[in-house]
Write an enzyme that holds these catalytic residues in place. Sequence first.
Site, PDB file in Angstrom:
ATOM      1  N   LYS A  94      27.574  45.760 -10.255  1.00  0.00           N
ATOM      2  CA  LYS A  94      27.120  45.633 -11.236  1.00  0.00           C
ATOM      3  C   LYS A  94      25.517  45.876 -11.352  1.00  0.00           C
ATOM      4  CE  LYS A  94      26.182  41.344 -12.972  1.00  0.00           C
ATOM      5  NZ  LYS A  94      26.065  39.824 -13.514  1.00  0.00           N
ATOM      6  N   ARG A 141      30.898  34.989 -16.499  1.00  0.00           N
ATOM      7  CA  ARG A 141      30.717  34.052 -15.941  1.00  0.00           C
ATOM      8  C   ARG A 141      29.766  33.126 -15.230  1.00  0.00           C
ATOM      9  NH1 ARG A 141      25.817  35.412 -12.729  1.00  0.00           N
ATOM     10  NH2 ARG A 141      26.030  37.250 -11.385  1.00  0.00           N
ATOM     11  N   GLN A 186      22.340  31.186 -22.094  1.00  0.00           N
ATOM     12  CA  GLN A 186      22.749  31.071 -21.028  1.00  0.00           C
ATOM     13  C   GLN A 186      23.102  29.553 -22.178  1.00  0.00           C
ATOM     14  OE1 GLN A 186      24.959  31.310 -18.850  1.00  0.00           O
ATOM     15  NE2 GLN A 186      23.901  33.530 -18.512  1.00  0.00           N
ATOM     16  N   ASP A 233      13.669  23.402 -25.354  1.00  0.00           N
ATOM     17  CA  ASP A 233      13.348  25.143 -24.739  1.00  0.00           C
ATOM     18  C   ASP A 233      12.086  24.962 -25.145  1.00  0.00           C
ATOM     19  OD1 ASP A 233      14.542  27.830 -25.458  1.00  0.00           O
ATOM     20  OD2 ASP A 233      12.557  27.614 -25.517  1.00  0.00           O
ATOM     21  N   VAL A 234      10.720  25.319 -25.153  1.00  0.00           N
ATOM     22  CA  VAL A 234       9.138  25.378 -25.020  1.00  0.00           C
ATOM     23  C   VAL A 234       9.215  26.245 -26.766  1.00  0.00           C
ATOM     24  CG1 VAL A 234       8.127  25.387 -22.918  1.00  0.00           C
ATOM     25  CG2 VAL A 234       8.611  27.654 -23.660  1.00  0.00           C
ATOM     26  N   GLY A 287      17.989  28.758 -13.716  1.00  0.00           N
ATOM     27  CA  GLY A 287      17.192  29.893 -14.018  1.00  0.00           C
ATOM     28  C   GLY A 287      16.658  30.323 -12.973  1.00  0.00           C
ATOM     29  N   ALA A 288      16.713  30.024 -11.526  1.00  0.00           N
ATOM     30  CA  ALA A 288      16.076  30.169 -10.988  1.00  0.00           C
ATOM     31  C   ALA A 288      16.638  30.981  -9.800  1.00  0.00           C
ATOM     32  CB  ALA A 288      15.982  29.516  -9.670  1.00  0.00           C
ATOM     33  N   ASP A 289      16.889  32.892 -10.673  1.00  0.00           N
ATOM     34  CA  ASP A 289      17.510  34.180  -9.218  1.00  0.00           C
ATOM     35  C   ASP A 289      16.771  35.271  -9.637  1.00  0.00           C
ATOM     36  OD1 ASP A 289      16.965  35.276 -12.110  1.00  0.00           O
ATOM     37  OD2 ASP A 289      18.559  35.126 -12.728  1.00  0.00           O
ATOM     38  N   SER A 299      22.162  27.982  -8.442  1.00  0.00           N
ATOM     39  CA  SER A 299      23.721  29.264  -8.905  1.00  0.00           C
ATOM     40  C   SER A 299      22.476  30.548  -9.164  1.00  0.00           C
ATOM     41  CB  SER A 299      23.988  29.043 -10.361  1.00  0.00           C
ATOM     42  OG  SER A 299      24.305  30.086 -10.442  1.00  0.00           O
TER      43      SER A 299
HETATM   44  N1  LIG Z   1      22.078  32.151 -12.003  1.00  0.00           N
HETATM   45  C1  LIG Z   1      22.416  33.051 -12.465  1.00  0.00           C
HETATM   46  O1  LIG Z   1      23.921  33.643 -12.131  1.00  0.00           O
HETATM   47  C2  LIG Z   1      21.469  33.728 -13.855  1.00  0.00           C
HETATM   48  C3  LIG Z   1      23.036  34.568 -14.999  1.00  0.00           C
HETATM   49  C4  LIG Z   1      22.118  34.744 -15.807  1.00  0.00           C
HETATM   50  C5  LIG Z   1      21.100  34.323 -16.374  1.00  0.00           C
HETATM   51  N2  LIG Z   1      20.320  33.642 -15.374  1.00  0.00           N
HETATM   52  C6  LIG Z   1      18.796  33.537 -15.550  1.00  0.00           C
HETATM   53  O2  LIG Z   1      18.728  31.797 -16.331  1.00  0.00           O
HETATM   54  C7  LIG Z   1      17.847  32.077 -17.272  1.00  0.00           C
HETATM   55  C8  LIG Z   1      17.904  31.915 -18.869  1.00  0.00           C
HETATM   56  O3  LIG Z   1      18.668  33.334 -18.859  1.00  0.00           O
HETATM   57  P1  LIG Z   1      19.157  33.496 -20.616  1.00  0.00           P
HETATM   58  O4  LIG Z   1      19.855  34.277 -20.828  1.00  0.00           O
HETATM   59  O5  LIG Z   1      20.067  32.137 -21.900  1.00  0.00           O
HETATM   60  O6  LIG Z   1      17.530  34.307 -20.935  1.00  0.00           O
HETATM   61  P2  LIG Z   1      17.670  33.967 -22.858  1.00  0.00           P
HETATM   62  O7  LIG Z   1      15.973  34.548 -22.715  1.00  0.00           O
HETATM   63  O8  LIG Z   1      18.459  34.339 -23.980  1.00  0.00           O
HETATM   64  O9  LIG Z   1      16.821  32.693 -22.639  1.00  0.00           O
HETATM   65  C9  LIG Z   1      16.083  32.015 -21.921  1.00  0.00           C
HETATM   66  C10 LIG Z   1      15.183  30.379 -22.466  1.00  0.00           C
HETATM   67  O10 LIG Z   1      14.527  29.814 -22.040  1.00  0.00           O
HETATM   68  C11 LIG Z   1      13.237  29.263 -22.459  1.00  0.00           C
HETATM   69  N3  LIG Z   1      12.022  28.426 -22.047  1.00  0.00           N
HETATM   70  C12 LIG Z   1      11.512  29.831 -21.279  1.00  0.00           C
HETATM   71  N4  LIG Z   1      10.401  28.939 -20.434  1.00  0.00           N
HETATM   72  C13 LIG Z   1      10.333  27.312 -20.514  1.00  0.00           C
HETATM   73  C14 LIG Z   1       9.978  26.018 -20.229  1.00  0.00           C
HETATM   74  N5  LIG Z   1       9.515  26.198 -18.966  1.00  0.00           N
HETATM   75  N6  LIG Z   1      11.258  25.297 -19.909  1.00  0.00           N
HETATM   76  C15 LIG Z   1      12.192  25.426 -21.905  1.00  0.00           C
HETATM   77  N7  LIG Z   1      12.569  26.039 -22.463  1.00  0.00           N
HETATM   78  C16 LIG Z   1      12.251  27.703 -22.179  1.00  0.00           C
HETATM   79  C17 LIG Z   1      13.027  30.225 -23.601  1.00  0.00           C
HETATM   80  O11 LIG Z   1      12.527  30.273 -24.755  1.00  0.00           O
HETATM   81  C18 LIG Z   1      14.088  30.779 -24.650  1.00  0.00           C
HETATM   82  O12 LIG Z   1      14.752  30.085 -25.120  1.00  0.00           O
HETATM   83  C19 LIG Z   1      16.751  33.498 -16.607  1.00  0.00           C
HETATM   84  O13 LIG Z   1      15.997  33.003 -15.795  1.00  0.00           O
HETATM   85  C20 LIG Z   1      18.120  34.615 -16.127  1.00  0.00           C
HETATM   86  O14 LIG Z   1      17.499  35.214 -15.359  1.00  0.00           O
HETATM   87  C21 LIG Z   1      21.298  33.386 -14.065  1.00  0.00           C
END
Ligand SMILES: NC(=O)c1ccc[n+]([C@@H]2O[C@H](COP(=O)([O-])OP(=O)(O)OC[C@H]3O[C@@H](n4cnc5c(N)ncnc54)[C@H](O)[C@@H]3O)[C@@H](O)[C@H]2O)c1
Length: 318
Positions: free
Chosen positions: A65, A108, A136, A157-158, A215-217, A288
Amino acid sequence: MSTLLLGRKDVADLLDMGEVMWVVEQAFRDYAAGCAQMPAKVYIRVPKGDFRAMPAAVPHAVGVKWVNVHLSNHERGLPSIMGVLILSDPDTAYPLAIMDATEITAYRTAATSANASRYLARRESRTLGLIGAGRQAYMHLQSHALVFPLERVRVYDVQPQAAEAFVRYFPQFCVKASSAEEAAMSDIVCTLTPATAPVVKSAWVRPGTHIDAVGADAPGKQELDPALLCSARVVVDDVTQACHAGEINVPLRQGLFQKEQIWATLGEIIAGTKPGRRGDQEITVFDSTGLAIEDVATAWMIYQRARERGGCQSMDMV
Ligand SMILES: NC(=O)c1ccc[n+]([C@@H]2O[C@H](COP(=O)([O-])OP(=O)(O)OC[C@H]3O[C@@H](n4cnc5c(N)ncnc54)[C@H](O)[C@@H]3O)[C@@H](O)[C@H]2O)c1
């Protein structure tokens, strides 16, 4: 022989969250049993985000990927995460399919969290807290609703408009939380933000809570108070990836958490070689980072469904 070309809509039409949960669970079992291969993710940083190359081999298929995280994409009407996946035949190396992986990533990830919650959360969990109301969050509500009879979902959400849009989308049992603390007062908490400093404090989390820290990836990202990690049973998706780029990466570098404090991998818990939660008072955390085995196993399932259904675009590669 031809290579299937599956765009985002093709893939979305072939995905079913319950099926992805099953496929991903099996991929973790295979990985724990040594029947899958997964070299570490490769990262390339660019000024506005990063790219990742994620190869894996699972029984029947090999793939890679190519995916990004570009947070400013929302300003351009694009998702922050987009991906494409190449799936190959392990025997001939022929590329079986080139497919969208934006939907695969969305499904996934949430399927993996719901599996972790199924193995680690208290069975009687009824409330879900979502911190971060982006893509997510929508997927995590979908996957968790398949496992738990949810009575209340608190979303924070912020950007208040993101949480408001979420509540409008799922009006039945979702409420907008006024703070991350309020959302964290739930049986299961999913942290789904790109934060680089803790958004959940240890003192807010009640005994018995399960947290999916998603979120931490990437290196430098972090959502949980390190004290919370130290007081919890910590399960990771993959030890190497978690230490490099998962929720524990920053506390490890700061000396606030030790690698030896990782209790198990999700694969070990699923395979039953290590126990999960011990008692109703324990706090459990699933770190994750997102594994390529999840993507390739899901892609193999999509490929099979696409062949069965027929009518997909294709091209010849030899
Ligand atoms: N672990 C994994 O397998 C995996 C897979 C996909 C995404 N992710 C990670 O997950 C996170 C979310 O992905 P997504 O696709 O939903 O992103 P996204 O951009 O669609 O949504 C992120 C949301 O978080 C909000 N946000 C930012 N900082 C914040 C805070 N301090 N407190 C509350 N809300 C806050 C934003 O306003 C936004 O609405 C990203 O960091 C992404 O890299 C991890």
